[in-house]
Scaffold this motif. Sequence first.
Motif, PDB file in Angstrom:
ATOM      1  N   LYS A  41       0.840  -1.193   0.000  1.00  0.00           N
ATOM      2  CA  LYS A  41       0.000   0.000   0.000  1.00  0.00           C
ATOM      3  C   LYS A  41       0.876   1.243   0.000  1.00  0.00           C
ATOM      4  CE  LYS A  41      -3.685   2.561   0.321  1.00  0.00           C
ATOM      5  NZ  LYS A  41      -2.971   3.725  -0.242  1.00  0.00           N
ATOM      6  N   ASN A  42       0.614   2.141  -0.979  1.00  0.00           N
ATOM      7  CA  ASN A  42       1.371   3.398  -1.031  1.00  0.00           C
ATOM      8  C   ASN A  42       0.705   4.439  -0.135  1.00  0.00           C
ATOM      9  OD1 ASN A  42      -0.899   4.354  -2.530  1.00  0.00           O
ATOM     10  ND2 ASN A  42      -0.008   3.467  -4.378  1.00  0.00           N
ATOM     11  N   SER A  43       1.155   5.659  -0.234  1.00  0.00           N
ATOM     12  CA  SER A  43       0.624   6.727   0.615  1.00  0.00           C
ATOM     13  C   SER A  43      -0.548   7.459  -0.025  1.00  0.00           C
ATOM     14  CB  SER A  43       1.743   7.730   0.937  1.00  0.00           C
ATOM     15  OG  SER A  43       2.250   8.307  -0.264  1.00  0.00           O
ATOM     16  N   LYS A  44      -1.027   6.971  -1.153  1.00  0.00           N
ATOM     17  CA  LYS A  44      -2.165   7.615  -1.814  1.00  0.00           C
ATOM     18  C   LYS A  44      -3.446   7.388  -1.025  1.00  0.00           C
ATOM     19  CE  LYS A  44      -0.062   7.242  -6.403  1.00  0.00           C
ATOM     20  NZ  LYS A  44      -0.166   6.649  -7.768  1.00  0.00           N
ATOM     21  N   LYS A  45      -4.479   8.167  -1.348  1.00  0.00           N
ATOM     22  CA  LYS A  45      -5.714   8.164  -0.563  1.00  0.00           C
ATOM     23  C   LYS A  45      -6.356   6.789  -0.509  1.00  0.00           C
ATOM     24  CE  LYS A  45     -10.137  10.581  -0.096  1.00  0.00           C
ATOM     25  NZ  LYS A  45     -11.005  11.653  -0.632  1.00  0.00           N
ATOM     26  N   PHE A  46      -6.569   6.190  -1.686  1.00  0.00           N
ATOM     27  CA  PHE A  46      -7.158   4.863  -1.749  1.00  0.00           C
ATOM     28  C   PHE A  46      -6.109   3.873  -2.233  1.00  0.00           C
ATOM     29  CE2 PHE A  46     -10.940   7.690  -2.423  1.00  0.00           C
ATOM     30  CZ  PHE A  46     -11.477   7.481  -1.161  1.00  0.00           C
ATOM     31  N   PHE A  47      -6.498   2.634  -2.456  1.00  0.00           N
ATOM     32  CA  PHE A  47      -5.496   1.618  -2.765  1.00  0.00           C
ATOM     33  C   PHE A  47      -4.721   1.936  -4.038  1.00  0.00           C
ATOM     34  CE2 PHE A  47      -3.843  -2.448  -4.258  1.00  0.00           C
ATOM     35  CZ  PHE A  47      -3.317  -2.981  -3.086  1.00  0.00           C
ATOM     36  N   ASN A  48      -5.433   2.411  -5.064  1.00  0.00           N
ATOM     37  CA  ASN A  48      -4.795   2.687  -6.355  1.00  0.00           C
ATOM     38  C   ASN A  48      -4.461   4.157  -6.588  1.00  0.00           C
ATOM     39  OD1 ASN A  48      -5.051  -0.095  -7.441  1.00  0.00           O
ATOM     40  ND2 ASN A  48      -7.247   0.344  -7.338  1.00  0.00           N
ATOM     41  N   GLY A  49      -4.938   5.018  -5.733  1.00  0.00           N
ATOM     42  CA  GLY A  49      -4.743   6.446  -5.954  1.00  0.00           C
ATOM     43  C   GLY A  49      -5.899   7.240  -5.395  1.00  0.00           C
ATOM     44  N   ASP A  50      -6.393   8.206  -6.165  1.00  0.00           N
ATOM     45  CA  ASP A  50      -7.471   9.077  -5.695  1.00  0.00           C
ATOM     46  C   ASP A  50      -8.858   8.545  -6.016  1.00  0.00           C
ATOM     47  OD1 ASP A  50      -5.699  10.922  -4.609  1.00  0.00           O
ATOM     48  OD2 ASP A  50      -5.507  12.027  -6.498  1.00  0.00           O
ATOM     49  N   PHE A  53       0.852   0.487  11.333  1.00  0.00           N
ATOM     50  CA  PHE A  53       0.725   0.455   9.878  1.00  0.00           C
ATOM     51  C   PHE A  53       0.316   1.846   9.370  1.00  0.00           C
ATOM     52  CE2 PHE A  53      -0.768  -3.846  11.342  1.00  0.00           C
ATOM     53  CZ  PHE A  53       0.391  -4.538  10.996  1.00  0.00           C
ATOM     54  N   LYS A  54       1.290   2.651   9.041  1.00  0.00           N
ATOM     55  CA  LYS A  54       1.039   4.048   8.678  1.00  0.00           C
ATOM     56  C   LYS A  54       0.127   4.168   7.459  1.00  0.00           C
ATOM     57  CE  LYS A  54       3.443   8.285   7.272  1.00  0.00           C
ATOM     58  NZ  LYS A  54       4.777   8.897   6.978  1.00  0.00           N
ATOM     59  N   ASN A  55       0.430   3.433   6.409  1.00  0.00           N
ATOM     60  CA  ASN A  55      -0.354   3.562   5.181  1.00  0.00           C
ATOM     61  C   ASN A  55      -1.755   2.966   5.326  1.00  0.00           C
ATOM     62  OD1 ASN A  55       1.704   4.860   3.726  1.00  0.00           O
ATOM     63  ND2 ASN A  55       2.651   2.917   3.186  1.00  0.00           N
ATOM     64  N   LEU A  56      -1.847   1.831   6.024  1.00  0.00           N
ATOM     65  CA  LEU A  56      -3.160   1.227   6.239  1.00  0.00           C
ATOM     66  C   LEU A  56      -4.031   2.114   7.125  1.00  0.00           C
ATOM     67  CD1 LEU A  56      -2.596  -2.613   6.750  1.00  0.00           C
ATOM     68  CD2 LEU A  56      -3.216  -1.359   4.691  1.00  0.00           C
ATOM     69  N   SER A  57      -3.450   2.738   8.117  1.00  0.00           N
ATOM     70  CA  SER A  57      -4.210   3.622   8.997  1.00  0.00           C
ATOM     71  C   SER A  57      -4.816   4.784   8.219  1.00  0.00           C
ATOM     72  CB  SER A  57      -3.317   4.156  10.120  1.00  0.00           C
ATOM     73  OG  SER A  57      -2.892   3.115  10.972  1.00  0.00           O
ATOM     74  N   ALA A  58      -4.020   5.372   7.343  1.00  0.00           N
ATOM     75  CA  ALA A  58      -4.506   6.487   6.535  1.00  0.00           C
ATOM     76  C   ALA A  58      -5.569   6.017   5.541  1.00  0.00           C
ATOM     77  CB  ALA A  58      -3.336   7.135   5.794  1.00  0.00           C
ATOM     78  N   TRP A  59      -5.340   4.849   4.965  1.00  0.00           N
ATOM     79  CA  TRP A  59      -6.315   4.270   4.028  1.00  0.00           C
ATOM     80  C   TRP A  59      -7.635   3.996   4.740  1.00  0.00           C
ATOM     81  CZ3 TRP A  59      -6.033  -1.404   1.938  1.00  0.00           C
ATOM     82  CH2 TRP A  59      -6.938  -1.561   0.878  1.00  0.00           C
ATOM     83  N   SER A  60      -7.566   3.419   5.925  1.00  0.00           N
ATOM     84  CA  SER A  60      -8.763   3.149   6.712  1.00  0.00           C
ATOM     85  C   SER A  60      -9.527   4.436   7.010  1.00  0.00           C
ATOM     86  CB  SER A  60      -8.381   2.460   8.026  1.00  0.00           C
ATOM     87  OG  SER A  60      -9.499   2.308   8.870  1.00  0.00           O
ATOM     88  N   ASP A  61      -8.818   5.470   7.423  1.00  0.00           N
ATOM     89  CA  ASP A  61      -9.464   6.753   7.728  1.00  0.00           C
ATOM     90  C   ASP A  61     -10.179   7.314   6.502  1.00  0.00           C
ATOM     91  OD1 ASP A  61      -8.533   6.614  10.306  1.00  0.00           O
ATOM     92  OD2 ASP A  61      -6.842   7.984   9.993  1.00  0.00           O
ATOM     93  N   ALA A  62      -9.534   7.218   5.344  1.00  0.00           N
ATOM     94  CA  ALA A  62     -10.123   7.752   4.105  1.00  0.00           C
ATOM     95  C   ALA A  62     -11.379   6.988   3.718  1.00  0.00           C
ATOM     96  CB  ALA A  62      -9.097   7.699   2.978  1.00  0.00           C
ATOM     97  N   ILE A  63     -11.328   5.681   3.850  1.00  0.00           N
ATOM     98  CA  ILE A  63     -12.478   4.851   3.482  1.00  0.00           C
ATOM     99  C   ILE A  63     -13.652   5.077   4.434  1.00  0.00           C
ATOM    100  CG2 ILE A  63     -13.319   2.462   3.472  1.00  0.00           C
ATOM    101  CD1 ILE A  63     -10.728   1.638   2.158  1.00  0.00           C
TER     102      ILE A  63
END
Length: 222
Positions: A133-142, A174-184
């Motif tokens: 998982k990258n640092s983008k908002k969702f899994f693939n990007g925006d 899990f920095k990237n997963l945490s941010a992804w979870s928050d966005a979702i």
Amino acid sequence: MKLELISFKLCPFAQRAVILLNEQSIDFELTFINPMDPPDWFKAISPTGQVPLLKADDQIIFESSVISEFINDISTTDIHPKDVIQKANNRSWIAFSGNMLDDLFGIVTGDKKKFDAAKTALFEKLAKVELVKNSKKFFNGDEFHMIDASFAPIFMRLAWINEFTNNALSLAEFKNLSAWSDAILALDVVKNSVVEGLDDVYYSNIEGREGHLSTLLVEEDY
């Protein structure tokens, strides 16, 4: 085409379908049954006896992954990324996430030994997802895709458990997963994919299972 999604309130696989249907603005009816005592009419139409099950007019579609792909097929836009390799990669991780829901079930229902084993298994899987998982908002990007909908029920249940306990399943490592979870979880299409008060139902389900997780509940907050 008339669509009727049949499931029960806490089913994470049905939640995935609801998210996708709402994301694509597809009209559907939602029917809840008791999975422990399904009605005869459900037994008569379900080949596996499991939910979710989707009725498309008079035709029966079963297996959650097939239901998700069917929703994509009838959508006006593709819920997968366009690149075929990226699409295949997403489908691989969607399949992978199904086992994470199995781990969550073990965490909710298991005694101390099974709880620890299920938590270890879950966090090993989360670590693997974190690596890709990258640092983008969702899994693939925006853009929101099917893979994001697939992980939404996992993140929602993890958030509930952490709220009910002293962060027993914290994603802080899990920095990237945490941010992804928050966005979702901030999306209306995700918030509205469950009935009002389902978090309370989930809390009661944890209590009723009487597993090790129930001993970690912070009861005074509820």
